[in-house]
Design a protein around this motif. Structure first.
Motif, PDB file in Angstrom:
ATOM      1  N   ASP A  10      20.499 101.745  12.379  1.00 21.88           N
ATOM      2  CA  ASP A  10      20.092 103.013  12.971  1.00 21.88           C
ATOM      3  C   ASP A  10      18.576 103.061  13.155  1.00 21.88           C
ATOM      4  O   ASP A  10      18.082 103.519  14.195  1.00 21.88           O
ATOM      5  CB  ASP A  10      20.556 104.166  12.082  1.00 21.88           C
ATOM      6  CG  ASP A  10      20.516 105.501  12.811  1.00 21.88           C
ATOM      7  OD1 ASP A  10      21.022 105.576  13.944  1.00 21.88           O
ATOM      8  OD2 ASP A  10      19.973 106.469  12.247  1.00 21.88           O
TER       9      ASP A  10
ATOM     10  N   GLU B  48      22.005 102.292   7.886  1.00 14.74           N
ATOM     11  CA  GLU B  48      20.645 102.818   8.002  1.00 14.74           C
ATOM     12  C   GLU B  48      19.717 101.808   8.665  1.00 14.74           C
ATOM     13  O   GLU B  48      18.871 102.173   9.495  1.00 14.74           O
ATOM     14  CB  GLU B  48      20.112 103.194   6.630  1.00 14.74           C
ATOM     15  CG  GLU B  48      18.725 103.826   6.665  1.00 14.74           C
ATOM     16  CD  GLU B  48      18.230 104.256   5.302  1.00 14.74           C
ATOM     17  OE1 GLU B  48      17.075 104.737   5.203  1.00 14.74           O
ATOM     18  OE2 GLU B  48      18.992 104.111   4.321  1.00 14.74           O
TER      19      GLU B  48
ATOM     20  N   SER C 136      23.310 100.381  21.304  1.00 14.50           N
ATOM     21  CA  SER C 136      23.603 101.347  20.248  1.00 14.50           C
ATOM     22  C   SER C 136      24.721 100.897  19.318  1.00 14.50           C
ATOM     23  O   SER C 136      24.835 101.406  18.194  1.00 14.50           O
ATOM     24  CB  SER C 136      23.985 102.690  20.874  1.00 14.50           C
ATOM     25  OG  SER C 136      25.120 102.520  21.731  1.00 14.50           O
ATOM     26  N   ASP C 137      25.574  99.960  19.770  1.00 11.01           N
ATOM     27  CA  ASP C 137      26.732  99.532  18.979  1.00 11.01           C
ATOM     28  C   ASP C 137      27.234  98.200  19.533  1.00 11.01           C
ATOM     29  O   ASP C 137      26.828  97.783  20.627  1.00 11.01           O
ATOM     30  CB  ASP C 137      27.842 100.584  19.028  1.00 11.01           C
ATOM     31  CG  ASP C 137      28.322 100.853  20.449  1.00 11.01           C
ATOM     32  OD1 ASP C 137      29.400 100.344  20.816  1.00 11.01           O
ATOM     33  OD2 ASP C 137      27.627 101.566  21.208  1.00 11.01           O
TER      34      ASP C 137
ATOM     35  N   TYR D 114      17.648 100.804  16.129  1.00 12.25           N
ATOM     36  CA  TYR D 114      17.999 101.491  17.383  1.00 12.25           C
ATOM     37  C   TYR D 114      16.972 102.573  17.711  1.00 12.25           C
ATOM     38  O   TYR D 114      16.459 102.656  18.841  1.00 12.25           O
ATOM     39  CB  TYR D 114      19.399 102.073  17.251  1.00 12.25           C
ATOM     40  CG  TYR D 114      19.768 103.078  18.322  1.00 12.25           C
ATOM     41  CD1 TYR D 114      20.077 102.666  19.615  1.00 12.25           C
ATOM     42  CD2 TYR D 114      19.816 104.445  18.039  1.00 12.25           C
ATOM     43  CE1 TYR D 114      20.409 103.577  20.589  1.00 12.25           C
ATOM     44  CE2 TYR D 114      20.152 105.364  19.013  1.00 12.25           C
ATOM     45  CZ  TYR D 114      20.449 104.928  20.283  1.00 12.25           C
ATOM     46  OH  TYR D 114      20.783 105.834  21.257  1.00 12.25           O
ATOM     47  N   LYS D 115      16.654 103.414  16.734  1.00 16.18           N
ATOM     48  CA  LYS D 115      15.750 104.536  16.976  1.00 16.18           C
ATOM     49  C   LYS D 115      14.331 104.072  17.256  1.00 16.18           C
ATOM     50  O   LYS D 115      13.590 104.736  17.997  1.00 16.18           O
ATOM     51  CB  LYS D 115      15.786 105.491  15.786  1.00 16.18           C
ATOM     52  CG  LYS D 115      17.081 106.292  15.714  1.00 16.18           C
ATOM     53  CD  LYS D 115      17.091 107.229  14.522  1.00 16.18           C
ATOM     54  CE  LYS D 115      18.374 108.059  14.492  1.00 16.18           C
ATOM     55  NZ  LYS D 115      18.428 108.937  13.293  1.00 16.18           N
TER      56      LYS D 115
ATOM     57  N   ARG E  73      26.656 104.002  11.982  1.00 16.19           N
ATOM     58  CA  ARG E  73      25.814 102.808  11.834  1.00 16.19           C
ATOM     59  C   ARG E  73      25.166 102.776  10.465  1.00 16.19           C
ATOM     60  O   ARG E  73      24.899 103.818   9.869  1.00 16.19           O
ATOM     61  CB  ARG E  73      24.688 102.818  12.891  1.00 16.19           C
ATOM     62  CG  ARG E  73      25.072 102.418  14.278  1.00 16.19           C
ATOM     63  CD  ARG E  73      23.828 102.300  15.159  1.00 16.19           C
ATOM     64  NE  ARG E  73      23.135 103.556  15.281  1.00 16.19           N
ATOM     65  CZ  ARG E  73      23.217 104.364  16.341  1.00 16.19           C
ATOM     66  NH1 ARG E  73      23.990 104.037  17.351  1.00 16.19           N
ATOM     67  NH2 ARG E  73      22.545 105.497  16.383  1.00 16.19           N
TER      68      ARG E  73
END
Length: 265
Positions: A243, A240, A226-227, A246-247, A238
């Protein structure tokens, strides 16, 4: 199930009546589930977007909830808990009343080194325990705490699931995971944490594998980065692009792998 877990459950039942996992999660004792998923913070109806899945809420509370997730006849009991090793242990123990064939932990993990990027799909090679809650799983509380004890998953099973992921078109990377009690305070101790050899950091997997060993069912943790504190990719704020990466893994790869694992005979 090992005798130690039977004793733990019996001790709980001395002071609590009824079928605890039904009371907490809505799970049924008569059902044999293909897998039990334990997910700190992640509700399946939030992360699963594909219409090929069916998600049925069973019980919803302030900090934990139970769901039945299904795909192609595979039935998964999904226990969403609060974060932290203590919450993971408490809620997974009551699920010892259940019948299930496989146990899967899912969650996010931070990277401590440049070699793991946001959105990478990972599983622990070893967990380095920086938490105390897992010590309560022993027969007696230790008089002295040994810091940063290492907890190992079943290497043969990890290789099996890594091969399954590769066959499915996913790269499941192994890494050394440090388990912390505090997200806010980990940033004040990053040099010490990295000195343990850790590459990744999260809060529950050392406790998960310590307890999973007592269940005596095939168990694995599936994580998405995630980071990254080494490269400056933040947990909060984060970009875009990061993000979305990740998603995609959280909402596509991890649910698919859950059901591929649950379907194994």
């Amino acid at each position: 199930m090992k005798e130690r877990l039977i004793q733990i459950l019996e001790n709980m039942k001395k002071y609590n009546s009824g079928y605890m996992s039904r009371e907490i999660f809505g799970f049924e004792p008569e059902t044999e589930y293909d897998a039990l998923v334990v997910a700190p913070g992640w509700k399946p109806d939030k992360i699963i977007k594909d219409e090929g899945y069916t998600v049925t809420p069973l019980a919803q509370h302030s900090y934990f909830s139970g769901f039945l997730a299904e795909r192609d006849g595979v039935r998964v009991a999904w226990a969403q808990t609060a974060s932290g090793a203590c919450n993971l242990i408490d809620h997974l123990i009551v699920c010892a009343e259940l019948r299930f064939r496989r146990l899967i932990f899912v969650g996010a993990v931070g990277s401590l080194v440049p070699g793991f990027d946001v959105g990478d799909f990972c599983t622990p090679e070893v967990c380095i325990s920086g938490v105390y809650a897992d010590k309560y799983l022993r027969d007696r509380l230790p008089e002295r705490i040994m810091p940063f004890e290492q907890v190992y998953p079943n290497a043969e099973y990890i290789r099996e699931i890594t091969a399954l992921a590769q066959k499915s078109g996913y790269e499941l990377r192994m890494g050394k995971v440090f388990c912390t009690d505090s997200i806010a305070l980990e940033y004040s101790h990053l040099d010490e944490i990295r000195a343990t050899g850790a590459e990744l950091i999260e809060m529950e997997t050392s406790a998960f594998y310590t307890l999973a060993e007592l269940f005596e069912v095939p168990s694995i943790a599936l994580l998405v980065v995630s980071d990254n504190s080494a490269t400056g990719a933040p947990l909060l704020g984060r970009s875009e692009a990061l993000d979305n990466k990740y998603k995609r893994v959280r909402s596509t790869v991890i649910p698919d792998m859950i059901f591929r694992i649950a379907a194994l005979k």
